[in-house]
Scaffold this active site. Sequence first.
Site, PDB file in Angstrom:
ATOM      1  N   GLY A 130       0.817  -1.191   0.000  1.00  0.00           N
ATOM      2  CA  GLY A 130       0.000   0.000   0.000  1.00  0.00           C
ATOM      3  C   GLY A 130       0.860   1.254   0.000  1.00  0.00           C
ATOM      4  O   GLY A 130       2.058   1.217   0.280  1.00  0.00           O
ATOM      5  N   GLN A 153       2.314   5.116  -1.674  1.00  0.00           N
ATOM      6  CA  GLN A 153       2.739   5.758  -2.910  1.00  0.00           C
ATOM      7  C   GLN A 153       4.240   5.563  -3.099  1.00  0.00           C
ATOM      8  O   GLN A 153       4.743   4.474  -2.868  1.00  0.00           O
ATOM      9  CB  GLN A 153       2.289   7.227  -2.874  1.00  0.00           C
ATOM     10  CG  GLN A 153       0.765   7.332  -2.729  1.00  0.00           C
ATOM     11  CD  GLN A 153       0.247   8.749  -2.816  1.00  0.00           C
ATOM     12  OE1 GLN A 153       0.732   9.578  -3.569  1.00  0.00           O
ATOM     13  NE2 GLN A 153      -0.780   9.049  -2.023  1.00  0.00           N
ATOM     14  N   ALA A 175       8.292   5.674   7.587  1.00  0.00           N
ATOM     15  CA  ALA A 175       7.206   5.382   6.659  1.00  0.00           C
ATOM     16  C   ALA A 175       6.649   3.991   6.942  1.00  0.00           C
ATOM     17  O   ALA A 175       7.363   3.114   7.443  1.00  0.00           O
ATOM     18  CB  ALA A 175       7.702   5.458   5.218  1.00  0.00           C
ATOM     19  N   GLY A 211       4.352   0.944   4.985  1.00  0.00           N
ATOM     20  CA  GLY A 211       3.707   0.432   3.776  1.00  0.00           C
ATOM     21  C   GLY A 211       3.486  -1.059   3.934  1.00  0.00           C
ATOM     22  O   GLY A 211       4.448  -1.831   3.954  1.00  0.00           O
ATOM     23  N   SER A 259       9.981   1.722   7.371  1.00  0.00           N
ATOM     24  CA  SER A 259      11.351   2.192   7.182  1.00  0.00           C
ATOM     25  C   SER A 259      11.579   3.363   8.124  1.00  0.00           C
ATOM     26  O   SER A 259      10.791   4.309   8.163  1.00  0.00           O
ATOM     27  CB  SER A 259      11.611   2.598   5.733  1.00  0.00           C
ATOM     28  OG  SER A 259      10.697   3.588   5.297  1.00  0.00           O
ATOM     29  N   CYS A 287       5.563   9.712  -0.383  1.00  0.00           N
ATOM     30  CA  CYS A 287       4.218   9.296   0.036  1.00  0.00           C
ATOM     31  C   CYS A 287       3.135  10.242  -0.470  1.00  0.00           C
ATOM     32  O   CYS A 287       2.044  10.324   0.115  1.00  0.00           O
ATOM     33  CB  CYS A 287       4.142   9.167   1.555  1.00  0.00           C
ATOM     34  SG  CYS A 287       5.314   7.954   2.215  1.00  0.00           S
TER      35      CYS A 287
END
Length: 248
Positions: A96, A98, A171, A173, A186, A202
């Site tokens: 998920g 960007q 981040a 994801g 991360s 993102c």
Amino acid sequence: MKRYINAMSVNDLLATPATSGDPAPWPVGWAVSSGLVDYPAALAAMETRAAAIASGTAGELVWLLEHPPLYTAGTSARAGDLVAPDRFPVFEAGRGGQYTYHGPGQRVAYLMLDLTRRGRDLRAFVASVERWIVEALGAFNVHGDVRPGRVGVWVDRTQSGGALREDKIAAIGLRVRRWVSFHGISLNVEPDLSHFGGIVPCGIAEPGLGVTSLVDLGLPVTMDEADAALKAAFVARFGPVKDEAAPL
């Protein structure tokens, strides 16, 4: 909710009602790779392990590593957010989110956890991942937090009386398939922050928002120290771990 989930972004997960639960009593494998790990090879190894967990032939694993400089595109990535497409290799991640950057000095932690054993509560799982990072940062007296509408963990650097300034330090994801999570988080320990300039990280480009790292905040934290903080906070939130050889 269907038994099989092909791909769910963090925003998808957060749409699911949350409940709370105690840390799991069984140990989770904890592996750390030395050196830089090739992204496609890591992705293949992670998918193989997640499938084995789903089939009951392998245990859960948290895998810590660093990648060479690269950009990854999540399932919601917009082409216009790749500002410098020739700067580094670009990979379709399948997670998920960007665009994001991975590179030396950034600790990536891939989370291959069995959500069936953990109650199949997707929203609570994502919230626990967020709090895990926040609690690990607390070991360095860094106050990180989450923000509505903005995935990841942020540090408020607004000066008294000044304009808003908030920087992302970590981040998130994730992807979930057959109730097993993979991909992960991360944490910026000491990456070259200029490399984030090749993307809109993102998809967030509002004034006053940027990226930071522990070293950028004036904290000379080593990767080993960051790992120790992540491990302690993980145990407190998710349950015990056992050291395991890294897949790569």
